[in-house]
Scaffold this active site. Structure first.
Site, PDB file in Angstrom:
ATOM      1  N   ARG A 121       0.856  -1.190   0.000  1.00 30.13           N
ATOM      2  CA  ARG A 121       0.000   0.000   0.000  1.00 30.13           C
ATOM      3  C   ARG A 121       0.889   1.235   0.000  1.00 30.13           C
ATOM      4  O   ARG A 121       1.907   1.286   0.696  1.00 30.13           O
ATOM      5  CB  ARG A 121      -0.905   0.015   1.255  1.00 30.13           C
ATOM      6  N   GLU A 177      -2.791   7.901  -4.019  1.00 28.02           N
ATOM      7  CA  GLU A 177      -3.101   7.020  -5.145  1.00 28.02           C
ATOM      8  C   GLU A 177      -4.506   7.370  -5.642  1.00 28.02           C
ATOM      9  O   GLU A 177      -5.429   7.431  -4.850  1.00 28.02           O
ATOM     10  CB  GLU A 177      -3.045   5.555  -4.691  1.00 28.02           C
ATOM     11  N   HIS A 181      -1.025   0.043  -9.865  1.00 29.87           N
ATOM     12  CA  HIS A 181      -1.707  -0.929  -8.992  1.00 29.87           C
ATOM     13  C   HIS A 181      -2.224  -2.118  -9.811  1.00 29.87           C
ATOM     14  O   HIS A 181      -3.409  -2.434  -9.790  1.00 29.87           O
ATOM     15  CB  HIS A 181      -2.852  -0.239  -8.250  1.00 29.87           C
TER      16      HIS A 181
HETATM   17  N1  LIG Z   1      -0.398  -4.247  -5.628  1.00 31.82           N
HETATM   18  C1  LIG Z   1      -1.478  -5.031  -5.633  1.00 31.82           C
HETATM   19  O1  LIG Z   1      -2.270  -5.075  -6.605  1.00 31.82           O
HETATM   20  C2  LIG Z   1      -1.765  -5.923  -4.433  1.00 31.82           C
HETATM   21  C3  LIG Z   1      -2.397  -7.151  -4.642  1.00 31.82           C
HETATM   22  C4  LIG Z   1      -2.643  -7.961  -3.522  1.00 31.82           C
HETATM   23  C5  LIG Z   1      -2.253  -7.539  -2.255  1.00 31.82           C
HETATM   24  N2  LIG Z   1      -1.671  -6.328  -2.104  1.00 31.82           N
HETATM   25  C6  LIG Z   1      -1.263  -5.897  -0.764  1.00 31.82           C
HETATM   26  O2  LIG Z   1      -0.383  -6.897  -0.232  1.00 31.82           O
HETATM   27  C7  LIG Z   1      -0.719  -7.118   1.139  1.00 31.82           C
HETATM   28  C8  LIG Z   1      -0.250  -8.484   1.595  1.00 31.82           C
HETATM   29  O3  LIG Z   1      -1.069  -9.515   1.036  1.00 31.82           O
HETATM   30  P1  LIG Z   1      -0.826 -11.026   1.547  1.00 31.82           P
HETATM   31  O4  LIG Z   1      -1.882 -11.886   0.947  1.00 31.82           O
HETATM   32  O5  LIG Z   1       0.609 -11.377   1.380  1.00 31.82           O
HETATM   33  O6  LIG Z   1      -1.125 -10.832   3.115  1.00 31.82           O
HETATM   34  P2  LIG Z   1      -0.611 -11.729   4.321  1.00 31.82           P
HETATM   35  O7  LIG Z   1      -1.482 -11.384   5.480  1.00 31.82           O
HETATM   36  O8  LIG Z   1      -0.464 -13.134   3.887  1.00 31.82           O
HETATM   37  O9  LIG Z   1       0.879 -11.172   4.612  1.00 31.82           O
HETATM   38  C9  LIG Z   1       1.094  -9.951   5.266  1.00 31.82           C
HETATM   39  C10 LIG Z   1       2.261 -10.174   6.218  1.00 31.82           C
HETATM   40  O10 LIG Z   1       2.673  -8.917   6.749  1.00 31.82           O
HETATM   41  C11 LIG Z   1       3.014  -9.105   8.113  1.00 31.82           C
HETATM   42  N3  LIG Z   1       2.910  -7.795   8.760  1.00 31.82           N
HETATM   43  C12 LIG Z   1       1.820  -7.033   8.894  1.00 31.82           C
HETATM   44  N4  LIG Z   1       2.116  -5.894   9.542  1.00 31.82           N
HETATM   45  C13 LIG Z   1       3.428  -5.966   9.828  1.00 31.82           C
HETATM   46  C14 LIG Z   1       4.338  -5.123  10.522  1.00 31.82           C
HETATM   47  N5  LIG Z   1       3.949  -3.947  11.047  1.00 31.82           N
HETATM   48  N6  LIG Z   1       5.620  -5.512  10.647  1.00 31.82           N
HETATM   49  C15 LIG Z   1       6.035  -6.674  10.093  1.00 31.82           C
HETATM   50  N7  LIG Z   1       5.231  -7.540   9.449  1.00 31.82           N
HETATM   51  C16 LIG Z   1       3.941  -7.178   9.328  1.00 31.82           C
HETATM   52  C17 LIG Z   1       2.022 -10.126   8.626  1.00 31.82           C
HETATM   53  O11 LIG Z   1       2.555 -10.776   9.763  1.00 31.82           O
HETATM   54  C18 LIG Z   1       1.903 -11.077   7.414  1.00 31.82           C
HETATM   55  O12 LIG Z   1       2.854 -12.116   7.522  1.00 31.82           O
HETATM   56  C19 LIG Z   1      -2.233  -6.909   1.166  1.00 31.82           C
HETATM   57  O13 LIG Z   1      -2.697  -6.576   2.463  1.00 31.82           O
HETATM   58  C20 LIG Z   1      -2.421  -5.746   0.191  1.00 31.82           C
HETATM   59  O14 LIG Z   1      -2.313  -4.514   0.885  1.00 31.82           O
HETATM   60  C21 LIG Z   1      -1.415  -5.510  -3.155  1.00 31.82           C
HETATM   61  O1  LIG Z   2      -5.426  -5.857  -1.898  1.00 37.16           O
HETATM   62  C1  LIG Z   2      -5.556  -6.255  -3.087  1.00 37.16           C
HETATM   63  O2  LIG Z   2      -6.014  -7.349  -3.423  1.00 37.16           O
HETATM   64  C2  LIG Z   2      -5.139  -5.342  -4.204  1.00 37.16           C
HETATM   65  O3  LIG Z   2      -4.440  -4.245  -3.710  1.00 37.16           O
HETATM   66  C3  LIG Z   2      -6.317  -4.920  -5.018  1.00 37.16           C
HETATM   67  O4  LIG Z   2      -7.061  -4.062  -4.275  1.00 37.16           O
END
Ligand SMILES: NC(=O)c1ccc[n+]([C@@H]2O[C@H](COP(=O)([O-])OP(=O)(O)OC[C@H]3O[C@@H](n4cnc5c(N)ncnc54)[C@H](O)[C@@H]3O)[C@@H](O)[C@H]2O)c1
Ligand SMILES: O=C(O)[C@H](O)CO
Length: 327
Positions: A237, A266, A285
């Site tokens: 994010r 954004e 994104h």
């Molecule tokens: N760019 C995109 O289009 C896109 C797509 C999907 C997800 N995302 C972002 O990616 C993020 C992660 O997705 P995911 O499925 O891997 O989630 P997830 O919950 O599997 O992994 C997130 C990890 O971050 C760790 N974490 C959270 N806060 C923390 C902190 N302050 N310090 C250290 N570690 C911390 C958690 O322990 C967890 O292991 C989503 O929340 C979303 O914001 C972006």
């Molecule tokens: O969190 C997600 O899945 C992506 O950022 C799309 O919003």
């Protein structure tokens, strides 16, 4: 049950909802105003919510007490007040796993693009400036054996680490809320402090789920402690980084470069000076923007609402604790 879907999603999800007997409404035009969006929310039972521009905060839940469930078309849920949803016993579905590989592919793409200065060189070609062979101009850096630091090694972070290890034999270090023993065993990843992560990473890639208290955690105080050859990648994010501080670090060559799939704010303003720099690659994104991932997200969001309509638990729920609460 009446479902409000605020934007078109892959048809597979819509067909699943209709086949399960749910009534689906998708507005004719997509860029809804806040008032239009609220009025649609007020006249439906559940929401299949696409995008993060509309916030499910206390005010929303107070204005729309009719809403009984929300299925997010995303894995991130930072635009939802989960505490308030729990208080109102509202399950919030999300779409984990189906987009992990696609999103980590974009982080991997950005890492390579920035390391090899792809954007800068592409712009040169587009401007008709192919240039003579110059042994010393616009050189990139190799990633083999370099250290990849993951902030937030969860599902997507794991995929990013796995492909970076496999492709470039990178040394994986990470900082997490809790230890990831699977990554330590499978990827030989090492848990380090936040300070060590910043100081030791040749590539620092953000994959944590965002919370407001972490706003602009990555700012000048972090960038000035990173290596001069370091590459900053953010596909999580935009709120995690201070974009003016990042611009300064890049312009003053305090770090090698940055690859962003999320920005702050954004969407990014086209006048943002960061877009003028030669050591930056910014994408809009698109982490989950593949046919496979977006179809998978549509199926999951539909499955979540269908389960809810049958009085069952959502298969993928951002707030599973809502099911164990006393009524
Ligand atoms: N760019 C995109 O289009 C896109 C797509 C999907 C997800 N995302 C972002 O990616 C993020 C992660 O997705 P995911 O499925 O891997 O989630 P997830 O919950 O599997 O992994 C997130 C990890 O971050 C760790 N974490 C959270 N806060 C923390 C902190 N302050 N310090 C250290 N570690 C911390 C958690 O322990 C967890 O292991 C989503 O929340 C979303 O914001 C972006
Ligand atoms: O969190 C997600 O899945 C992506 O950022 C799309 O919003």
């Amino acid at each position: 049950m009446k479902v409000f879907v605020n934007k078109r999603i892959p048809e597979i999800g819509i067909h699943m909802l209709k086949d399960a007997g749910l009534e689906v409404f998708i507005p004719e035009h997509e860029n809804l105003s806040q008032d239009e969006w609220l009025s649609y929310c007020k006249s439906h039972d559940v929401i299949l919510s696409v995008g993060g521009e509309f916030k499910y905060d206390k005010d929303f839940f107070a204005e729309c007490p009719n809403i009984k469930a929300i299925a997010l078309y995303s894995v991130g849920f930072d635009h939802v007040d989960i505490q308030e949803a729990n208080h109102r016993h509202i399950p919030v579905g999300n779409t984990p796993d189906v987009l992990s590989k696609a999103t980590s592919d974009v982080a991997f793409l950005l890492m390579q693009s920035v390391a090899r200065r792809a954007s800068y060189n592409f712009e040169k070609v587009k401007s008709g400036n192919w240039g003579d062979f110059d042994p010393l101009h616009a050189l990139g850096q190799e990633l083999y054996g370099k250290t990849l630091g993951i902030f937030g090694l969860g599902r997507i972070g794991f995929e990013m680490a796995k492909k970076s290890l496999k492709a470039f034999d990178m040394n994986i270090i990470y900082h997490n809320r809790h230890q990831n023993t699977e990554a330590e065993e499978e990827l030989n990843a090492t848990y380090v402090s936040f300070e060590e992560l910043i100081a030791q990473s040749d590539v620092l890639s953000i994959h944590a789920n965002f919370r407001p208290e972490q706003k602009e955690l990555f700012n000048t105080s972090v960038f000035e402690k990173m290596k001069e050859n370091a590459i900053f990648i953010n596909t999580a994010r935009g709120g995690f980084h201070n974009q003016k501080d990042l611009y300064n670090a890049l312009a003053e060559k305090k770090i090698w470069g940055a690859g962003l799939d999320v920005t702050n704010p954004e969407p990014i303003f086209k006048e943002d000076p960061i877009l003028e720099l030669s050591n930056v690659c910014v994408l809009p994104h698109i982490g989950s923007a593949t046919i496979e991932a977006r179809n998978g997200m549509a199926k999951l969001a539909a499955e979540n609402l269908i389960a809810f309509s049958k009085g069952e638990k959502m298969p993928t729920c951002a707030n599973p604790e809502v099911y164990s609460q006393n009524s």
